[in-house]
Enzyme design. Structure first.
Site, PDB file in Angstrom:
ATOM      1  CG  ASN A  13      -1.620   1.201   1.401  1.00 13.37           C
ATOM      2  OD1 ASN A  13      -1.966   1.904   0.489  1.00 13.37           O
ATOM      3  ND2 ASN A  13      -2.268   1.480   2.612  1.00 13.37           N
ATOM      4  CE  LYS A  15      -0.023   3.366   4.664  1.00 16.54           C
ATOM      5  NZ  LYS A  15      -0.099   3.587   6.155  1.00 16.54           N
ATOM      6  CG  HIS A  99      -5.807   2.241   4.958  1.00 14.01           C
ATOM      7  ND1 HIS A  99      -5.499   3.114   5.842  1.00 14.01           N
ATOM      8  CD2 HIS A  99      -4.827   1.351   4.935  1.00 14.01           C
ATOM      9  CE1 HIS A  99      -4.085   2.837   6.118  1.00 14.01           C
ATOM     10  NE2 HIS A  99      -3.688   1.850   5.775  1.00 14.01           N
ATOM     11  CD  GLU A 101      -2.751   5.905   6.432  1.00 10.58           C
ATOM     12  OE1 GLU A 101      -3.045   5.713   5.102  1.00 10.58           O
ATOM     13  OE2 GLU A 101      -1.890   5.265   7.139  1.00 10.58           O
ATOM     14  CD  GLU A 170      -3.733  -2.006   7.224  1.00  7.21           C
ATOM     15  OE1 GLU A 170      -2.691  -2.367   6.527  1.00  7.21           O
ATOM     16  OE2 GLU A 170      -4.216  -0.959   7.037  1.00  7.21           O
ATOM     17  N   GLY A 176       2.200   2.650  10.821  1.00 11.23           N
ATOM     18  CA  GLY A 176       3.303   3.444  10.291  1.00 11.23           C
ATOM     19  C   GLY A 176       4.152   3.870  11.759  1.00 11.23           C
ATOM     20  CB  SER A 216       4.766  -1.592  12.067  1.00  6.55           C
ATOM     21  OG  SER A 216       4.344  -0.069  12.120  1.00  6.55           O
TER      22      SER A 216
HETATM   23  P1  PGA Z   1       2.623   0.377   7.370  1.00  5.67           P
HETATM   24  O1  PGA Z   1       1.468   0.721   7.009  1.00  5.67           O
HETATM   25  O2  PGA Z   1       3.161  -0.910   6.929  1.00  5.67           O
HETATM   26  O3  PGA Z   1       3.547   1.523   7.145  1.00  5.67           O
HETATM   27  O4  PGA Z   1       2.307   0.446   9.192  1.00  5.67           O
HETATM   28  C1  PGA Z   1       0.277  -0.328   6.769  1.00  5.67           C
HETATM   29  C2  PGA Z   1      -0.894   0.163   6.145  1.00  5.67           C
HETATM   30  O5  PGA Z   1      -1.273   1.063   6.433  1.00  5.67           O
HETATM   31  O6  PGA Z   1      -1.322  -0.524   5.117  1.00  5.67           O
END
Ligand code: PGA
Length: 258
Positions: A13, A15, A99, A101, A170, A176, A216
């Site tokens: 992903n 982003k 997601h 976000e 998630e 992140g 992460s």
């Molecule tokens: P990350 O993001 O691996 O940077 O923690 C995962 C995601 O939000 O899909």
């Protein structure tokens, strides 16, 4: 993972990272490293403007390209939005839906549900995300929250379509932050998700759907997470931006497990 019953999927992903030119650079480098033999399903979900470059670069490979969002409507006056048939025509195979976000920007469970239905209708594989906040985890309502998100997101998805849905767990506190859920914590929720799906659909279909962990996940912790029976892959943010790291996660998914 349980390769006997379901697909292992490693999905990136990106982003809001990388331009179309940088996409081309990544794909060229990544293509040069890809192992020759059989490996798990690999998806790269990229910003909408990078989709053409990604599709072009990965045409002859088994890497599927995906979008990071879609609109549930077929067409019309939705300035700035992208419909599922546009994604299909552009060469996408996957689309990330719900997601955290995007939920933080106002996307509701009803929106997520409408998008899942639209994606399935168009023939895309929805990667439907769910996850709890740290506050929810600490107050002991993770299971209820996740069950609600899954039930709401899957409303109206028929028994014959459920196998096409990929679910990504998630935990918001792990995205992140460098704070990965432990393999036990991640397995506990992924197993719970499968139980929720089993209550809604046949056990055969619940056994067949792929549930990914995200938050992460990186080249160091991937093997241990993927060794869990109900974690069928990963949704990877930061570590999917670097070809070497993403490849190491794919390699971890292709290791034999006990
Ligand atoms: P990350 O993001 O691996 O940077 O923690 C995962 C995601 O939000 O899909």
């Amino acid at each position: 993972m349980n390769r006997k019953y379901r697909k292992t999927i490693i999905a990136g992903n990106w982003k809001m990272n990388k331009t179309p030119s940088e996409t081309k650079e990544f794909m060229t480098a990544f293509k040069g490293m890809m192992p020759k033999g059989r490996w798990c399903d690999v998806a790269l979900c990229v910003p909408a403007v990078c989709i053409p470059a990604a599709v072009r670069a990965m045409r002859e490979t088994r890497v599927g390209i995906g979008a990071e969002n879609c609109n549930a409507n077929a067409s019309g006056a939705y300035t700035g939005e992208i419909a599922t048939n546009m994604l299909v025509d552009a060469g996408c195979k996957y689309v990330i839906i719900g997601h955290s976000e995007r939920r933080a920007m106002g996307e509701t469970d009803a929106d997520v549900n409408a998008k899942v239905l639209a994606a399935l209708e168009a023939g895309l594989i929805p990667i439907m995300c769910c996850g709890e906040t740290l506050e929810q985890r600490e107050s002991g309502i993770t299971s209820e929250w996740i069950a609600m998100q899954i039930k709401a997101g899957l409303q109206g998805v028929s028994e014959d379509k459920i196998r096409k849905v990929v679910i990504a767990y998630e935990p918001i506190w792990a995205i992140g932050t460098g704070k990965t859920a432990t393999p036990d914590q991640a397995e506990e929720v992924c197993e719970h998700i499968r139980t929720v799906v089993r209550k809604l659909y046949s056990s055969k279909n619940a056994r067949a759907i792929s549930i990914l962990y995200g938050g992460s996940m990186n080249e160091k912790n991937a093997f241990e997470l993927l060794a869990q029976p109900d974690i069928d892959g990963g949704l990877i943010g930061g570590a999917s931006l670097v070809p070497e790291k993403f490849l190491q996660i794919i390699n971890a998914a292709n290791q034999p497990t006990a």
